[in-house]
Motif scaffolding. Structure first.
Motif, PDB file in Angstrom:
ATOM      1  N   GLU A 114       6.810   9.514   1.479  1.00 55.69           N
ATOM      2  CA  GLU A 114       5.829   9.870   2.651  1.00 55.69           C
ATOM      3  C   GLU A 114       5.127  11.091   2.269  1.00 55.69           C
ATOM      4  O   GLU A 114       4.250  11.347   3.067  1.00 55.69           O
ATOM      5  CB  GLU A 114       6.736   9.626   3.778  1.00 55.69           C
ATOM      6  CG  GLU A 114       7.221   8.336   4.210  1.00 55.69           C
ATOM      7  CD  GLU A 114       6.242   7.222   4.119  1.00 55.69           C
ATOM      8  OE1 GLU A 114       6.589   6.323   3.209  1.00 55.69           O
ATOM      9  OE2 GLU A 114       5.095   7.095   4.691  1.00 55.69           O
ATOM     10  N   SER A 135      -8.077  14.865  -2.174  1.00 54.40           N
ATOM     11  CA  SER A 135      -7.770  13.213  -2.450  1.00 54.40           C
ATOM     12  C   SER A 135      -8.834  12.799  -3.506  1.00 54.40           C
ATOM     13  O   SER A 135      -9.915  13.253  -3.504  1.00 54.40           O
ATOM     14  CB  SER A 135      -8.073  12.709  -0.986  1.00 54.40           C
ATOM     15  OG  SER A 135      -8.219  11.301  -1.065  1.00 54.40           O
ATOM     16  N   GLY A 137      -9.858   9.627  -3.040  1.00 53.71           N
ATOM     17  CA  GLY A 137     -10.492   8.759  -2.510  1.00 53.71           C
ATOM     18  C   GLY A 137      -9.949   8.002  -1.450  1.00 53.71           C
ATOM     19  O   GLY A 137      -8.923   8.121  -1.218  1.00 53.71           O
ATOM     20  N   TYR A 139      -8.525   5.570  -0.341  1.00 55.44           N
ATOM     21  CA  TYR A 139      -7.505   4.215  -0.496  1.00 55.44           C
ATOM     22  C   TYR A 139      -6.202   4.895  -0.601  1.00 55.44           C
ATOM     23  O   TYR A 139      -5.930   6.245  -0.948  1.00 55.44           O
ATOM     24  CB  TYR A 139      -7.970   3.469  -1.521  1.00 55.44           C
ATOM     25  CG  TYR A 139      -8.452   4.395  -2.822  1.00 55.44           C
ATOM     26  CD1 TYR A 139      -7.456   4.938  -3.493  1.00 55.44           C
ATOM     27  CD2 TYR A 139      -9.925   4.553  -2.947  1.00 55.44           C
ATOM     28  CE1 TYR A 139      -7.805   6.067  -4.745  1.00 55.44           C
ATOM     29  CE2 TYR A 139     -10.144   5.599  -4.001  1.00 55.44           C
ATOM     30  CZ  TYR A 139      -9.040   6.166  -4.900  1.00 55.44           C
ATOM     31  OH  TYR A 139      -9.549   6.874  -5.732  1.00 55.44           O
ATOM     32  N   LEU A 141      -2.503   5.488  -2.452  1.00 55.02           N
ATOM     33  CA  LEU A 141      -1.750   5.184  -3.565  1.00 55.02           C
ATOM     34  C   LEU A 141      -0.264   5.417  -3.383  1.00 55.02           C
ATOM     35  O   LEU A 141      -0.086   5.556  -2.187  1.00 55.02           O
ATOM     36  CB  LEU A 141      -2.082   6.258  -4.722  1.00 55.02           C
ATOM     37  CG  LEU A 141      -3.687   6.314  -5.160  1.00 55.02           C
ATOM     38  CD1 LEU A 141      -3.833   7.339  -5.869  1.00 55.02           C
ATOM     39  CD2 LEU A 141      -3.955   5.056  -5.695  1.00 55.02           C
TER      40      LEU A 141
END
Ligand code: JD8
Length: 269
Positions: A114, A135, A137, A139, A141
């Motif tokens: 996490e 980050s 992007g 989305y 991972l």
């Protein structure tokens, strides 16, 4: 430039043995060191995670193990730069790549599960190091390794001597021009009935340059209107502005705006 990467999956970073970054490492242009976080565990199970305070699903990476690792990898007494890939970070852009390429030493902390206990970043800042949470992007991972790969390739290729022809860096998408790049072609001139645009075979450099600029403006307007709005009209020539005009953009109050956008007028009663 020295780059250290700490991860529980160090093999993820072996992709950086390949291609231009791999060549740059062998040429001594980039000193990239990859470390296994478990080398700093103290228990026989080499534990790096534990249950989250406050409950919830998943596990969190322990601060103590990260503390030991970063104490060894970051410079003594502060002044280092820790990059923590995280989906909750500032979005990484070419500007970040250009800034990182100017650094002497950067350390990447690749999290899993996490994420990493939040006190690790806090403690690292308190020790006098810069911490950038970035980050790649919007989305999700499973960990920070792929993001570290992306960032290291993005700034690694900007290091002097890495890319054969530095000029090729100038015209790239997200480069100084702030435009997406134009379409590219190579032999054969005709392929399965698809032809290369005639102007590119003309040898007329001026017309080729203009054609490429127009395609770049077109693509940027179609795919990234946010980038058109960010362009500085002063940096555009009258043909650029005419092309953007055809594409529905005009300069108002010194900024490029969609022509359709109503001019700010008196507020209706
Ligand atoms: C670091 C752990 C997984 C994320 C629970 C899934 C970057 N653009 C990006 N997307 N995701 C990441 C990223 C994900 C990571 C870690 C980066 C460490 N995870 C976690 C929160 C939700 N799992 C990223 N850069």
């Amino acid at each position: 430039m020295r780059v250290d990467v700490v991860s529980i999956f160090p093999d993820y970073l072996t992709a950086l043995d390949l291609s231009l970054v791999g060549k740059a490492r062998r040429a001594g242009l980039l000193d990239l060191r990859v470390h296994d976080l478990r080398d700093w565990t103290t228990d026989r199970h080499r534990t790096v995670d534990d249950t989250p305070f406050g409950g919830g699903a998943g596990m969190v990476m322990r601060p103590d193990v990260w503390g030991h690792a970063l104490d060894d990898v970051l410079p003594e007494g502060g002044g280092g730069h820790l990059v923590v890939p995280t989906p909750s970070g500032d979005v990484f852009t070419q500007r970040h790549a250009e800034a990182l390429a100017l650094e002497e030493h950067v350390v990447f902390a690749c999290g899993r599960y996490e994420g990493i206990d939040a006190r690790v970043a806090e403690r690292t800042r308190a020790a006098g190091h810069r911490v950038s949470e970035l980050s790649i992007g919007d989305y999700v991972l499973n960990g920070g390794e792929v993001a570290a790969l992306v960032m290291i390739e993005a700034f690694g290729r900007l290091l002097p001597g890495v890319v054969g022809n530095p000029h090729s860096l100038v015209e790239e998408s997200h480069g100084a021009a702030g435009l997406l790049e134009y379409p590219v072609y190579t032999k054969p001139p005709a392929w399965e009935g698809f032809e290369v645009p005639e102007v590119l075979l003309s040898g007329h450099h001026g017309r080729v340059e203009r054609w490429r600029r127009d395609r770049a403006l077109e693509r940027t307007a179609a795919r990234r209107p946010d980038m058109v709005a960010a362009l500085d009209p002063q940096a555009l020539d009258k043909v650029d502005l005419a092309v953007l005009g055809e594409l529905g953009w005009s300069v108002r109050d010194g900024r490029l705006r969609p022509s359709a956008e109503a001019a700010p007028g008196p507020v209706a009663e």
